[in-house]
Design a protein around this motif. Structure first.
Motif, PDB file in Angstrom:
ATOM      1  N   GLN A 141     -32.794  76.857  27.747  1.00 30.18           N
ATOM      2  CA  GLN A 141     -31.562  77.356  26.980  1.00 30.18           C
ATOM      3  C   GLN A 141     -30.608  78.085  27.958  1.00 30.18           C
ATOM      4  N   GLU A 176     -29.094  75.508  30.041  1.00 29.62           N
ATOM      5  CA  GLU A 176     -28.054  74.798  29.080  1.00 29.62           C
ATOM      6  C   GLU A 176     -26.637  75.596  29.268  1.00 29.62           C
ATOM      7  N   GLU A 210     -38.384  70.124  27.034  1.00 32.61           N
ATOM      8  CA  GLU A 210     -38.140  71.833  26.683  1.00 32.61           C
ATOM      9  C   GLU A 210     -39.546  72.298  27.212  1.00 32.61           C
ATOM     10  N   PRO A 240     -30.127  65.272  20.983  1.00 36.91           N
ATOM     11  CA  PRO A 240     -31.207  65.538  21.880  1.00 36.91           C
ATOM     12  C   PRO A 240     -31.759  64.171  22.258  1.00 36.91           C
ATOM     13  N   ASP A 264     -33.793  69.748  15.470  1.00 35.99           N
ATOM     14  CA  ASP A 264     -33.096  68.809  16.005  1.00 35.99           C
ATOM     15  C   ASP A 264     -33.457  68.009  17.387  1.00 35.99           C
ATOM     16  N   SER A 265     -34.324  69.043  18.063  1.00 39.44           N
ATOM     17  CA  SER A 265     -34.651  68.616  19.259  1.00 39.44           C
ATOM     18  C   SER A 265     -35.667  67.270  19.182  1.00 39.44           C
ATOM     19  N   TYR A 266     -36.117  67.017  18.077  1.00 36.59           N
ATOM     20  CA  TYR A 266     -37.096  66.028  17.759  1.00 36.59           C
ATOM     21  C   TYR A 266     -36.515  64.907  16.699  1.00 36.59           C
ATOM     22  N   TYR A 309     -28.097  66.583  28.688  1.00 34.42           N
ATOM     23  CA  TYR A 309     -28.517  65.282  28.491  1.00 34.42           C
ATOM     24  C   TYR A 309     -26.973  64.701  27.945  1.00 34.42           C
ATOM     25  N   ASN A 337     -23.602  69.324  30.036  1.00 32.97           N
ATOM     26  CA  ASN A 337     -24.736  69.412  29.252  1.00 32.97           C
ATOM     27  C   ASN A 337     -25.925  69.066  29.941  1.00 32.97           C
ATOM     28  N   TYR A 359     -37.135  65.126  23.912  1.00 28.47           N
ATOM     29  CA  TYR A 359     -36.477  66.484  24.568  1.00 28.47           C
ATOM     30  C   TYR A 359     -37.460  67.616  24.019  1.00 28.47           C
ATOM     31  N   GLY A 417     -30.786  74.097  15.152  1.00 26.79           N
ATOM     32  CA  GLY A 417     -31.769  73.284  15.346  1.00 26.79           C
ATOM     33  C   GLY A 417     -33.059  73.543  14.335  1.00 26.79           C
ATOM     34  N   GLN A 450     -25.981  76.481  16.907  1.00 24.55           N
ATOM     35  CA  GLN A 450     -27.260  75.879  17.013  1.00 24.55           C
ATOM     36  C   GLN A 450     -27.945  75.895  15.780  1.00 24.55           C
TER      37      GLN A 450
END
Length: 429
Positions: A209, A212, A396, A388, A106-108, A223, A221, A392, A313, A311
């Motif tokens: 993390q 975060e 990271e 994200p 999910d970061s991308y 972002y 957060n 992101y 992700g 998470q």
């Protein structure tokens, strides 16, 4: 909710009746008709993921099970480590050669969905069971209402403890949930007791993390919803400076970690603890050969804060350029929804996100341990962070690289903060 056999009957019926599936177009969210899936057509799908040898063997077992049910579909699988994985995807995206189906993060999501590189999964919805996911988990793969990916499972941040190494050190196990200062003191007790043969852990300030969690405990957060950084230079500076005590002979030296790559200090039995996602338990057991590993809550300076979250992700996505969207959807569904996936992977791709995958998971041993851990930190679970920002994943990696450079003494904290914000300014515009 469909069982594997029910899905097979559904797909076979769809093929026999000539039901049309929707496929690719030049722009995201504007699908065009495609020919129906032909169960007699020989199809080869390229599938890739990041991970270790344990994950690779599990995927191979799942591929074998899928190909047995669908003898006309061949899955060509390959994998690499996490940083190399995304560098390769960037190269493939630039050249238009992304895999048919790929393990996603999910970061991308924004980075690959906004330019139209991912298939809208609704266009192949008759081959995927969306109803097996609750809304919150399904939405982790959505951007502006469009479903681009689906989670394999969910995790929560945790501290892993190598029980045998701690016993050999002659110290009490870390109890979890203390302040960060108390956790550093515990790590120091391990390092001192072993004379540095085993270190208490790694410098936790290397991982974004951990930062975060610190921010979320304070109601912030990484972002914002608007795609901006949610923290200041002073906050990042204070965070990296907080790792100075650990870097001064308590945590494993960064140079040792560089020599071990791609294995971690924990996987190499040189550290007694490690912070990571709860689904890494099976992989850590395989890498380290440890007889038992305990999961405990990470430290926090705000006991009432909601620093942790579900998470989800680790996801699965299909490339917009695939020539076989229906077959790709069938494989994706098998990975995220099948009882076979639940049986083979257990909780190693996260605690199963779908009801059907969970139905195939026997919660015993490692899987029961992960389930128990997730229940134990339920009172610290808060809302998921915003989707994200674009880039992101690069941020990271930059955070991690700068943290390692601080550990090597190659850069000062002030210079690292300046470099991070400079790169963030370029990436976020």
């Amino acid at each position: 909710m469909f069982t594997t056999r029910a899905r097979q009957r559904m797909l076979a019926a769809a093929a026999l009746t000539g039901a049309a599936a929707l496929a690719l177009t030049g722009c995201a969210g504007d699908p065009a008709p495609a020919s129906a899936y032909d169960p007699d057509e020989e199809v080869t799908l390229v599938f890739t993921w990041w991970g270790n040898d344990d994950r690779a063997q599990r995927y191979q077992d799942l591929i074998d099970a899928f190909e047995e049910e669908h003898p006309n579909i061949t899955i060509e699988g390959n994998f690499t480590d996490f940083p190399s994985y995304w560098e390769k995807r960037k190269t493939e995206a630039a050249g238009g050669g992304l895999p048919d189906v790929w393990q996603f993060s999910d970061s991308y999501l924004r980075e690959y969905a906004e330019p139209g590189l991912l298939l809208d999964l609704e266009t192949v919805s008759e081959y995927i069971d969306f109803d097996a996911f609750d809304d919150g988990l399904r939405q982790t793969g959505q951007l502006e209402g469009t479903q681009y990916s689906l989670p394999t499972g969910y995790s929560a941040w945790a501290i892993f403890l190598n029980d045998a190494l701690i016993e050999q050190a002659g110290v009490e196990p870390y109890e979890g949930g203390t302040s960060y200062e108390e956790f550093d003191e515990w790590m120091a007790s391990v390092t001192e007791s072993t004379g540095g043969a085993v270190y208490g852990g790694t410098d936790m300030t290397q991982r974004i993390q951990t930062f975060e969690n610190v921010l979320r405990a304070q109601g912030e957060n990484l972002y914002t919803e608007e795609g901006e950084l949610g923290f200041t230079e002073d906050q990042l500076r204070e965070f990296w400076e907080s790792g100075e005590a650990a870097r001064d002979g308590v945590a494993i030296p960064q140079q040792k970690l560089e020599e071990l790559t791609p294995k971690s200090g924990f996987g190499a039995n040189l550290t007694a603890s490690e912070g990571s996602w709860s689904n890494f338990l099976g992989g850590y057991l395989a890498d380290s050969g440890a007889a038992s590993i305990t999961l405990v809550a990470p430290p926090t300076d705000e006991p009432d804060g909601k620093d942790l979250y579900r998470q989800a992700g680790l996801q699965m996505a299909i490339s917009k350029t695939t020539e076989h969207p229906e077959a790709a959807a069938m494989w994706l569904d098998f990975v995220v929804n099948s009882e076979e996936a639940g049986e083979i992977f257990g909780t190693t791709l996260g605690f199963p996100a779908s009801e059907t995958k969970l139905a195939g998971t026997t919660l015993e041993g490692v899987d029961a341990q992960v389930a128990d851990y997730l229940e134990s930190v339920a009172d610290r679970i808060g809302d998921a962070p915003p989707v994200p920002v674009v880039g992101y994943g690069s941020l990271e990696q930059t955070f991690w690289d700068l943290g390692k450079s601080i550990g090597l003494g190659a850069i000062t904290v002030d210079d690292a903060v300046e470099q991070f914000f400079t790169e963030a300014g370029v990436i976020l515009g």
